[in-house]
Design a protein around this motif. Structure first.
Motif, PDB file in Angstrom:
ATOM      1  N   GLN A 242       6.240  22.411 -10.306  1.00  0.00           N
ATOM      2  CA  GLN A 242       5.207  22.142  -9.302  1.00  0.00           C
ATOM      3  C   GLN A 242       5.081  23.252  -8.249  1.00  0.00           C
ATOM      4  OE1 GLN A 242       6.082  18.231  -7.829  1.00  0.00           O
ATOM      5  NE2 GLN A 242       5.027  17.298  -9.556  1.00  0.00           N
ATOM      6  N   ARG A 243       5.667  24.429  -8.508  1.00  0.00           N
ATOM      7  CA  ARG A 243       5.577  25.521  -7.533  1.00  0.00           C
ATOM      8  C   ARG A 243       5.154  26.843  -8.141  1.00  0.00           C
ATOM      9  NH1 ARG A 243      11.192  25.382  -5.729  1.00  0.00           N
ATOM     10  NH2 ARG A 243      10.840  27.575  -5.407  1.00  0.00           N
ATOM     11  N   ARG A 244       5.778  27.215  -9.278  1.00  0.00           N
ATOM     12  CA  ARG A 244       5.557  28.577  -9.767  1.00  0.00           C
ATOM     13  C   ARG A 244       5.839  28.674 -11.265  1.00  0.00           C
ATOM     14  NH1 ARG A 244       5.866  33.899  -7.093  1.00  0.00           N
ATOM     15  NH2 ARG A 244       6.844  35.366  -8.506  1.00  0.00           N
ATOM     16  N   ILE A 245       4.954  29.403 -11.941  1.00  0.00           N
ATOM     17  CA  ILE A 245       5.134  29.716 -13.356  1.00  0.00           C
ATOM     18  C   ILE A 245       4.878  31.210 -13.524  1.00  0.00           C
ATOM     19  CG2 ILE A 245       4.216  29.445 -15.696  1.00  0.00           C
ATOM     20  CD1 ILE A 245       3.394  26.619 -14.950  1.00  0.00           C
ATOM     21  N   GLY A 246       5.796  31.884 -14.182  1.00  0.00           N
ATOM     22  CA  GLY A 246       5.592  33.276 -14.563  1.00  0.00           C
ATOM     23  C   GLY A 246       5.616  33.355 -16.072  1.00  0.00           C
TER      24      GLY A 246
ATOM     25  N   THR B 263      -6.186  38.975  -8.757  1.00  0.00           N
ATOM     26  CA  THR B 263      -5.744  37.661  -8.280  1.00  0.00           C
ATOM     27  C   THR B 263      -6.930  36.716  -8.133  1.00  0.00           C
ATOM     28  OG1 THR B 263      -3.894  38.669  -7.112  1.00  0.00           O
ATOM     29  CG2 THR B 263      -4.550  36.477  -6.390  1.00  0.00           C
ATOM     30  N   PHE B 264      -6.667  35.449  -8.439  1.00  0.00           N
ATOM     31  CA  PHE B 264      -7.647  34.384  -8.237  1.00  0.00           C
ATOM     32  C   PHE B 264      -7.007  33.294  -7.402  1.00  0.00           C
ATOM     33  CE2 PHE B 264      -8.570  36.415 -12.214  1.00  0.00           C
ATOM     34  CZ  PHE B 264      -9.917  36.685 -12.083  1.00  0.00           C
ATOM     35  N   GLU B 265      -7.763  32.746  -6.479  1.00  0.00           N
ATOM     36  CA  GLU B 265      -7.289  31.609  -5.687  1.00  0.00           C
ATOM     37  C   GLU B 265      -8.326  30.504  -5.762  1.00  0.00           C
ATOM     38  OE1 GLU B 265      -6.324  32.940  -1.733  1.00  0.00           O
ATOM     39  OE2 GLU B 265      -4.400  33.729  -2.419  1.00  0.00           O
ATOM     40  N   ARG B 266      -7.840  29.299  -5.985  1.00  0.00           N
ATOM     41  CA  ARG B 266      -8.697  28.124  -6.034  1.00  0.00           C
ATOM     42  C   ARG B 266      -7.990  26.989  -5.315  1.00  0.00           C
ATOM     43  NH1 ARG B 266     -11.187  31.667  -7.997  1.00  0.00           N
ATOM     44  NH2 ARG B 266     -12.699  31.630  -9.686  1.00  0.00           N
ATOM     45  N   THR B 267      -8.758  26.113  -4.710  1.00  0.00           N
ATOM     46  CA  THR B 267      -8.223  24.901  -4.101  1.00  0.00           C
ATOM     47  C   THR B 267      -8.878  23.713  -4.789  1.00  0.00           C
ATOM     48  OG1 THR B 267      -7.886  26.023  -1.990  1.00  0.00           O
ATOM     49  CG2 THR B 267      -7.931  23.613  -1.948  1.00  0.00           C
ATOM     50  N   TYR B 268      -8.044  22.792  -5.239  1.00  0.00           N
ATOM     51  CA  TYR B 268      -8.532  21.620  -5.959  1.00  0.00           C
ATOM     52  C   TYR B 268      -8.117  20.344  -5.236  1.00  0.00           C
ATOM     53  CZ  TYR B 268      -9.085  25.008  -9.692  1.00  0.00           C
ATOM     54  OH  TYR B 268      -9.442  26.106 -10.436  1.00  0.00           O
ATOM     55  N   PRO B 269      -9.018  19.367  -5.168  1.00  0.00           N
ATOM     56  CA  PRO B 269      -8.647  18.064  -4.619  1.00  0.00           C
ATOM     57  C   PRO B 269      -7.836  17.304  -5.670  1.00  0.00           C
ATOM     58  CG  PRO B 269     -10.938  18.026  -5.314  1.00  0.00           C
ATOM     59  CD  PRO B 269     -10.422  19.410  -5.556  1.00  0.00           C
ATOM     60  N   ALA B 270      -6.552  17.610  -5.716  1.00  0.00           N
ATOM     61  CA  ALA B 270      -5.683  17.084  -6.765  1.00  0.00           C
ATOM     62  C   ALA B 270      -4.267  16.997  -6.239  1.00  0.00           C
ATOM     63  CB  ALA B 270      -5.740  18.027  -7.974  1.00  0.00           C
ATOM     64  N   THR B 271      -3.402  16.435  -7.071  1.00  0.00           N
ATOM     65  CA  THR B 271      -1.977  16.404  -6.745  1.00  0.00           C
ATOM     66  C   THR B 271      -1.290  17.559  -7.474  1.00  0.00           C
ATOM     67  OG1 THR B 271      -1.348  15.027  -8.628  1.00  0.00           O
ATOM     68  CG2 THR B 271      -2.053  13.875  -6.596  1.00  0.00           C
ATOM     69  N   LEU B 272      -0.105  17.913  -6.995  1.00  0.00           N
ATOM     70  CA  LEU B 272       0.677  18.927  -7.693  1.00  0.00           C
ATOM     71  C   LEU B 272       0.967  18.494  -9.129  1.00  0.00           C
ATOM     72  CD1 LEU B 272       3.168  20.061  -4.916  1.00  0.00           C
ATOM     73  CD2 LEU B 272       1.455  21.494  -6.040  1.00  0.00           C
ATOM     74  N   ASP B 273       1.246  17.200  -9.339  1.00  0.00           N
ATOM     75  CA  ASP B 273       1.492  16.691 -10.688  1.00  0.00           C
ATOM     76  C   ASP B 273       0.307  16.968 -11.609  1.00  0.00           C
ATOM     77  OD1 ASP B 273       4.041  15.684 -10.181  1.00  0.00           O
ATOM     78  OD2 ASP B 273       3.324  13.657  -9.774  1.00  0.00           O
ATOM     79  N   ASP B 274      -0.909  16.724 -11.115  1.00  0.00           N
ATOM     80  CA  ASP B 274      -2.104  16.920 -11.936  1.00  0.00           C
ATOM     81  C   ASP B 274      -2.287  18.381 -12.330  1.00  0.00           C
ATOM     82  OD1 ASP B 274      -2.760  14.214 -11.832  1.00  0.00           O
ATOM     83  OD2 ASP B 274      -4.130  14.474 -10.132  1.00  0.00           O
ATOM     84  N   VAL B 275      -2.151  19.280 -11.383  1.00  0.00           N
ATOM     85  CA  VAL B 275      -2.351  20.702 -11.672  1.00  0.00           C
ATOM     86  C   VAL B 275      -1.200  21.236 -12.519  1.00  0.00           C
ATOM     87  CG1 VAL B 275      -2.708  22.990 -10.672  1.00  0.00           C
ATOM     88  CG2 VAL B 275      -3.760  20.993  -9.592  1.00  0.00           C
ATOM     89  N   TRP B 276       0.015  20.801 -12.235  1.00  0.00           N
ATOM     90  CA  TRP B 276       1.172  21.227 -13.020  1.00  0.00           C
ATOM     91  C   TRP B 276       0.994  20.851 -14.492  1.00  0.00           C
ATOM     92  CZ3 TRP B 276       4.819  24.612 -12.338  1.00  0.00           C
ATOM     93  CH2 TRP B 276       5.954  24.590 -13.146  1.00  0.00           C
ATOM     94  N   ALA B 277       0.488  19.656 -14.746  1.00  0.00           N
ATOM     95  CA  ALA B 277       0.298  19.192 -16.123  1.00  0.00           C
ATOM     96  C   ALA B 277      -0.692  20.070 -16.888  1.00  0.00           C
ATOM     97  CB  ALA B 277      -0.175  17.739 -16.122  1.00  0.00           C
ATOM     98  N   LEU B 278      -1.642  20.685 -16.203  1.00  0.00           N
ATOM     99  CA  LEU B 278      -2.587  21.577 -16.882  1.00  0.00           C
ATOM    100  C   LEU B 278      -1.886  22.784 -17.490  1.00  0.00           C
ATOM    101  CD1 LEU B 278      -5.469  21.567 -14.263  1.00  0.00           C
ATOM    102  CD2 LEU B 278      -5.438  20.400 -16.485  1.00  0.00           C
TER     103      LEU B 278
END
Length: 164
Positions: free
Chosen positions: A96-100, A14-29
């Motif tokens: 914006q919550r979960r991808i498997g 497992t990896f955990e990271r915190t980014y100063p971003a919006t859910l929209d920004d991270v979801w788009a990645l």
């Protein structure tokens, strides 16, 4: 040729990271061609997305290409191709919550193809997004370590993107 063995309880990392971003920004990645191509793959590699259908049962097809001279040399020395078609199948998509997804592991010389599952969880925390990625262990400890190092490397590609 070796074949991975299944155990009743799969090992994961497992990896955990915190980014100063919006859910929209991270979801788009994770769900757009431009987003995925901007960071996926360890340092020294790039990807070209051919198809991205982010829904349960949808697929992501891309080429993983060694792009740095030292990476190209390593791949050749290891008897591995410098460009590999890859695919994954989305098993769960909760915007914006979960991808498997299940990733096809078919690029390791002498190892029968198999699938490895991963889950990405996103959570807003104030002005940040907490991303947790949990991946199945690979068929051997050596390849699990390689996969873990690859994840560390590709996640480093995101750090400059979200600097404030």
């Amino acid at each position: 040729m070796t074949t991975p063995t299944e155990s009743p309880k799969r090992r994961t990392f497992t990896f955990e990271r915190t980014y100063p971003a919006t859910l929209d920004d991270v979801w788009a990645l994770w769900t757009t061609k431009d987003g995925f191509e901007s960071w996926w793959g360890p340092e020294g590699f790039s990807v070209k997305v051919h198809e991205l259908d982010a829904r349960p049962g949808g697929v992501l097809r891309y080429d993983m290409m060694a792009s740095a001279p030292e990476t190209i040399a390593f791949m050749k020395q290891a008897g591995m191709p410098t460009s590999t078609p890859s695919s994954l199948t989305f098993t769960e998509v909760k915007p914006q919550r979960r991808i498997g997804y299940q990733h096809t592991v078919d690029f390791i010389p002498g190892v029968a193809p198999y699938t490895a599952s991963s889950v990405v969880e996103l959570r807003a925390e104030g002005g940040n997004v907490r991303m947790t990625v949990t991946c199945d262990a690979m068929h051997s400890e050596e390849w699990t370590q390689r996969a873990s190092a690859g994840w560390e490397s590709q996640l480093r590609k995101l750090d400059p993107r979200f600097q404030r």
